[in-house]
Design a protein around this motif. Sequence first.
Motif, mmCIF file in Angstrom:
data_model
loop_
_atom_site.group_PDB
_atom_site.id
_atom_site.type_symbol
_atom_site.label_atom_id
_atom_site.label_comp_id
_atom_site.label_asym_id
_atom_site.label_seq_id
_atom_site.Cartn_x
_atom_site.Cartn_y
_atom_site.Cartn_z
ATOM 1 N N ASN A 163 -9.238 5.285 -15.772
ATOM 2 C CA ASN A 163 -9.491 4.178 -14.856
ATOM 3 C C ASN A 163 -8.602 4.306 -13.616
ATOM 4 N N GLU A 164 -7.288 4.255 -13.822
ATOM 5 C CA GLU A 164 -6.327 4.420 -12.730
ATOM 6 C C GLU A 164 -5.214 5.349 -13.163
ATOM 7 N N VAL A 165 -4.722 6.139 -12.211
ATOM 8 C CA VAL A 165 -3.598 7.031 -12.477
ATOM 9 C C VAL A 165 -2.532 6.764 -11.423
ATOM 10 N N TYR A 166 -1.368 6.320 -11.876
ATOM 11 C CA TYR A 166 -0.243 6.060 -10.978
ATOM 12 C C TYR A 166 0.748 7.217 -11.062
ATOM 13 N N GLY A 167 1.213 7.678 -9.911
ATOM 14 C CA GLY A 167 2.270 8.679 -9.856
ATOM 15 C C GLY A 167 3.480 8.095 -9.142
ATOM 16 N N VAL A 168 4.666 8.239 -9.726
ATOM 17 C CA VAL A 168 5.906 7.752 -9.112
ATOM 18 C C VAL A 168 6.832 8.935 -8.895
ATOM 19 N N GLU A 169 7.292 9.095 -7.652
ATOM 20 C CA GLU A 169 8.122 10.246 -7.273
ATOM 21 C C GLU A 169 9.217 9.791 -6.312
ATOM 22 N N ILE A 170 10.417 10.339 -6.486
ATOM 23 C CA ILE A 170 11.566 9.917 -5.678
ATOM 24 C C ILE A 170 11.760 10.764 -4.414
ATOM 25 N N ASN A 171 11.224 11.991 -4.398
ATOM 26 C CA ASN A 171 11.391 12.894 -3.254
ATOM 27 C C ASN A 171 10.411 12.499 -2.141
ATOM 28 N N PRO A 172 10.905 12.026 -0.985
ATOM 29 C CA PRO A 172 9.988 11.568 0.070
ATOM 30 C C PRO A 172 9.067 12.658 0.608
ATOM 31 N N ASP A 173 9.519 13.915 0.638
ATOM 32 C CA ASP A 173 8.653 15.012 1.084
ATOM 33 C C ASP A 173 7.510 15.232 0.099
ATOM 34 N N ALA A 174 7.828 15.186 -1.191
ATOM 35 C CA ALA A 174 6.788 15.336 -2.211
ATOM 36 C C ALA A 174 5.795 14.170 -2.132
ATOM 37 N N CYS A 175 6.306 12.969 -1.871
ATOM 38 C CA CYS A 175 5.425 11.800 -1.736
ATOM 39 C C CYS A 175 4.444 11.972 -0.585
ATOM 40 N N LYS A 176 4.948 12.515 0.521
ATOM 41 C CA LYS A 176 4.091 12.749 1.690
ATOM 42 C C LYS A 176 2.946 13.705 1.335
ATOM 43 N N PHE A 177 3.276 14.775 0.627
ATOM 44 C CA PHE A 177 2.242 15.737 0.235
ATOM 45 C C PHE A 177 1.298 15.130 -0.809
ATOM 46 N N ALA A 178 1.821 14.289 -1.688
ATOM 47 C CA ALA A 178 0.960 13.641 -2.683
ATOM 48 C C ALA A 178 -0.108 12.788 -1.997
ATOM 49 N N GLU A 179 0.296 12.039 -0.984
ATOM 50 C CA GLU A 179 -0.667 11.216 -0.234
ATOM 51 C C GLU A 179 -1.700 12.106 0.462
ATOM 52 N N GLU A 180 -1.240 13.210 1.041
ATOM 53 C CA GLU A 180 -2.166 14.146 1.696
ATOM 54 C C GLU A 180 -3.131 14.752 0.689
ATOM 55 N N ASN A 181 -2.623 15.062 -0.504
ATOM 56 C CA ASN A 181 -3.460 15.700 -1.523
ATOM 57 C C ASN A 181 -4.515 14.747 -2.088
ATOM 58 N N ILE A 182 -4.176 13.465 -2.169
ATOM 59 C CA ILE A 182 -5.164 12.471 -2.600
ATOM 60 C C ILE A 182 -6.328 12.437 -1.610
ATOM 61 N N LYS A 183 -5.984 12.449 -0.318
ATOM 62 C CA LYS A 183 -7.024 12.443 0.723
ATOM 63 C C LYS A 183 -7.780 13.765 0.760
ATOM 64 N N LEU A 184 -7.045 14.872 0.616
ATOM 65 C CA LEU A 184 -7.644 16.204 0.670
ATOM 66 C C LEU A 184 -8.709 16.375 -0.417
ATOM 67 N N ASN A 185 -8.451 15.806 -1.586
ATOM 68 C CA ASN A 185 -9.377 15.945 -2.713
ATOM 69 C C ASN A 185 -10.344 14.762 -2.857
ATOM 70 N N LYS A 186 -10.231 13.803 -1.922
ATOM 71 C CA LYS A 186 -11.121 12.636 -1.898
ATOM 72 C C LYS A 186 -11.114 11.893 -3.238
ATOM 73 N N ILE A 187 -9.907 11.701 -3.756
ATOM 74 C CA ILE A 187 -9.715 11.018 -5.036
ATOM 75 C C ILE A 187 -9.514 9.523 -4.787
ATOM 76 N N LYS A 188 -10.193 8.701 -5.567
ATOM 77 C CA LYS A 188 -10.156 7.248 -5.347
ATOM 78 C C LYS A 188 -9.291 6.494 -6.352
ATOM 79 N N ASN A 189 -9.051 7.064 -7.531
ATOM 80 C CA ASN A 189 -8.374 6.284 -8.576
ATOM 81 C C ASN A 189 -6.928 6.702 -8.817
ATOM 82 N N VAL A 190 -6.337 7.425 -7.867
ATOM 83 C CA VAL A 190 -4.928 7.823 -7.962
ATOM 84 C C VAL A 190 -4.116 7.038 -6.939
ATOM 85 N N LYS A 191 -2.998 6.473 -7.406
ATOM 86 C CA LYS A 191 -2.088 5.744 -6.532
ATOM 87 C C LYS A 191 -0.717 6.408 -6.587
ATOM 88 N N SER A 192 -0.198 6.768 -5.420
ATOM 89 C CA SER A 192 1.103 7.420 -5.334
ATOM 90 C C SER A 192 2.138 6.424 -4.828
#
Length: 204
Positions: free
Chosen positions: A82-111
């Motif tokens: 249903n939903e997948v939450y990812g929690v990460e402390i590294n701000p650079d990794a967080c930036k790429f996670a947000e880009e990767n969600i958009k890159l893969n057109k994923i709707k049910n992942v929250k970073s």
Amino acid sequence: EHKGEYRLQDYEFLAGKKTFETVHKESGVSLKLDIRKTYYSPRSSGERLRISKLVNKGENILVMFSGIGVYPLIISKHSLANEVYGVEINPDACKFAEENIKLNKIKNVKSICGDVNKVLPKLNKKFDRIIMPLPKTSLGFLDLALRFLNKNGVIHLYYFSTEDEINNVVENIKSKCKCEILNIVKAGQQSPKMYRYCIDFRVL
């Protein structure tokens, strides 16, 4: 060797186009990353796919220490979560996670960017399955994970251990909760006698 809170490695540029940023493909998912600024290990691809195949339809899932979003994205791609939450402390990794969600057109992942100790109480949400891919210190976060796990929920805890000591790790887990051990998997090797284990267990 991975060093520090963000589990980074040192690199030296040798030849070719001088860039440390790339788009890597794993199990049908595109992953943008900078190897100097983020942790990522392609050697764990089979293990990530294994976890995704265990997810049941409609589950709400938490991935602690989610890095560039690889576990959440693989789970979303290969399951009916249903939903997948990812929690990460590294701000650079967080930036790429947000880009990767958009890159893969994923709707049910929250970073979410931040320390899991501070993020989860504010999120105030419980999960059916929690993945803990921080093998050096994951046991230190187990009490936190248990607070946000639904009844009969499943935890996948990664830990570095020798074959002789893994039963002690399991007993440590059992001392913290009433649980059923579902599987103990060798999910990589750190050194000749030190393995990266994944302990799958259901909390009763």
